[in-house]
Design an enzyme around this catalytic site. Structure first.
Site, mmCIF file in Angstrom:
data_model
loop_
_atom_site.group_PDB
_atom_site.id
_atom_site.type_symbol
_atom_site.label_atom_id
_atom_site.label_comp_id
_atom_site.label_asym_id
_atom_site.label_seq_id
_atom_site.Cartn_x
_atom_site.Cartn_y
_atom_site.Cartn_z
ATOM 1 N N GLN A 35 0.973 -1.153 0.159
ATOM 2 C CA GLN A 35 0.127 -0.042 0.091
ATOM 3 C C GLN A 35 0.713 1.170 -0.156
ATOM 4 O O GLN A 35 1.968 1.068 0.495
ATOM 5 C CB GLN A 35 -0.999 0.008 1.345
ATOM 6 C CG GLN A 35 -0.059 -0.140 2.485
ATOM 7 C CD GLN A 35 -1.297 -0.276 3.777
ATOM 8 O OE1 GLN A 35 -2.492 -0.667 3.572
ATOM 9 N NE2 GLN A 35 -0.732 -0.183 4.977
ATOM 10 N N HIS A 62 1.386 -4.865 3.154
ATOM 11 C CA HIS A 62 -0.185 -4.966 3.471
ATOM 12 C C HIS A 62 -0.247 -6.694 3.832
ATOM 13 O O HIS A 62 -0.488 -6.900 5.020
ATOM 14 C CB HIS A 62 -1.176 -4.636 2.747
ATOM 15 C CG HIS A 62 -2.587 -4.611 3.250
ATOM 16 N ND1 HIS A 62 -3.789 -4.267 3.006
ATOM 17 C CD2 HIS A 62 -2.928 -5.343 4.575
ATOM 18 C CE1 HIS A 62 -4.886 -4.656 3.700
ATOM 19 N NE2 HIS A 62 -4.450 -5.214 4.619
ATOM 20 N N PHE A 112 -0.933 -5.769 14.085
ATOM 21 C CA PHE A 112 -1.301 -5.607 12.497
ATOM 22 C C PHE A 112 -0.642 -7.001 12.020
ATOM 23 O O PHE A 112 -1.331 -7.968 11.222
ATOM 24 C CB PHE A 112 -0.338 -4.569 11.878
ATOM 25 C CG PHE A 112 -0.601 -4.540 10.394
ATOM 26 C CD1 PHE A 112 -1.458 -5.088 9.659
ATOM 27 C CD2 PHE A 112 0.282 -3.618 9.719
ATOM 28 C CE1 PHE A 112 -1.664 -5.018 8.206
ATOM 29 C CE2 PHE A 112 0.186 -3.372 8.329
ATOM 30 C CZ PHE A 112 -0.941 -4.195 7.671
ATOM 31 N N HIS A 115 -2.536 -10.087 13.012
ATOM 32 C CA HIS A 115 -3.663 -10.446 12.026
ATOM 33 C C HIS A 115 -3.467 -11.057 10.840
ATOM 34 O O HIS A 115 -4.053 -11.888 10.415
ATOM 35 C CB HIS A 115 -4.414 -8.979 12.044
ATOM 36 C CG HIS A 115 -5.455 -9.101 10.833
ATOM 37 N ND1 HIS A 115 -6.544 -9.471 10.907
ATOM 38 C CD2 HIS A 115 -5.453 -8.523 9.502
ATOM 39 C CE1 HIS A 115 -7.470 -9.324 9.964
ATOM 40 N NE2 HIS A 115 -6.451 -9.011 8.763
ATOM 41 N N GLU A 116 -2.510 -10.522 10.028
ATOM 42 C CA GLU A 116 -1.634 -11.141 8.995
ATOM 43 C C GLU A 116 -1.415 -12.351 8.822
ATOM 44 O O GLU A 116 -1.501 -13.410 7.950
ATOM 45 C CB GLU A 116 -0.540 -10.223 8.232
ATOM 46 C CG GLU A 116 -1.208 -8.691 7.804
ATOM 47 C CD GLU A 116 -2.308 -8.720 6.963
ATOM 48 O OE1 GLU A 116 -2.154 -9.525 5.890
ATOM 49 O OE2 GLU A 116 -3.329 -7.897 6.882
ATOM 50 N N HIS A 120 -4.063 -15.063 7.251
ATOM 51 C CA HIS A 120 -3.582 -15.401 6.013
ATOM 52 C C HIS A 120 -2.289 -16.478 6.281
ATOM 53 O O HIS A 120 -2.329 -17.470 5.557
ATOM 54 C CB HIS A 120 -3.125 -14.390 5.080
ATOM 55 C CG HIS A 120 -4.229 -13.243 4.995
ATOM 56 N ND1 HIS A 120 -5.280 -13.588 4.197
ATOM 57 C CD2 HIS A 120 -4.511 -12.075 5.376
ATOM 58 C CE1 HIS A 120 -6.001 -12.600 4.078
ATOM 59 N NE2 HIS A 120 -5.595 -11.491 4.934
#
Length: 238
Positions: A35, A62, A112, A115-116, A120
């Site tokens: 990003q 990101h 962050f 979460h990633e 994922h």
């Protein structure tokens, strides 16, 4: 019912074949997404700089997202393998530089990255462990060198300067050999800005490839701005 040796062998082979097929279809490729902080901050929600300070004027990671060729994707695949910051503690300064958080309130990046990895990264455990996930993304960012590719084509961050979508895609394609998908946001003046760049990567997370399917991001007009981040302000500065 008693099974003879041949029947047991057949059952074993069928079971193994199913297992192999299941692993093979874990996912088909990755989206590697970066990003542009200038566009992220120039939005209605604004941004907050990390606790480490304002990031450099460069694209930031990101995520690295496993996907299927039908456009769907796996997520949150292994709740038994949560993010463990001790596994990337020696990478934190590099992650803060190349994978910073701009969400509000200001953070150190751990939320962050958690979460990633959990959403994922856990869906690609056949390829890498937690540390390997972050190392792979950092390596891909270096290979892509988006800012360098754009600047080599004369496309530099500047407010009020516009480029065609063709010029932007051509510059990035020249760098890695494959066309990216560009997602834009719209600023307060109604102008489209480069917001996120999606590049496709093979299932080993090693090489860029032609995208099997394009994501469903916000489309761009033909006249696109590459806004400055050096002149951007965070919510904390307003």
């Amino acid at each position: 019912m008693k099974l003879n040796g041949r029947a047991l062998l057949i059952i074993f082979l069928v079971t193994q074949s199913v297992a192999i097929l299941t692993v093979a279809k874990e996912f088909d490729f990755f989206y590697f997404v970066q990003q542009w902080p200038g566009a992220y901050c120039d939005s209605r929600r604004g941004c907050c700089y990390p606790k480490t300070g304002k990031p450099a004027e460069d694209f930031s990671i990101h995520g690295l997202w496993p996907n299927y060729i039908d456009g769907s994707y796996p997520s949150n695949c292994d709740s038994s393998n949560p993010f463990d910051d001790s596994k990337v503690s020696d990478l934190e300064s590099v992650l803060q530089e190349h994978w910073p958080t701009l969400a509000c309130p200001s953070g150190d990046g751990l939320k962050f990255w958690r979460h990633e990895w959990e959403k994922h990264g856990t869906c690609a455990e056949s390829v890498f462990d937690e540390r390997g996930y972050f190392e792979a993304a950092l390596s891909l960012k270096k290979k892509a060198n988006l800012l360098g590719a754009l600047e080599n084509a004369g496309i530099k961050p500047a407010d009020g300067v516009f480029h065609t979508m063709g010029q932007i895609k051509d510059a990035i394609t020249k760098g890695v050999g494959y066309e990216p998908f560009i997602e834009c946001n719209v600023d307060s003046s109604g102008y489209h800005q480069i917001y996120q760049v999606y590049q496709c990567v093979d299932a080993s997370a090693s090489n860029f490839i032609k995208c099997p399917v394009l994501p469903h991001g916000r489309a761009c007009g033909n006249k696109v701005e590459f806004p400055s981040f050096s002149s951007a302000s965070s919510r904390d500065e307003l």
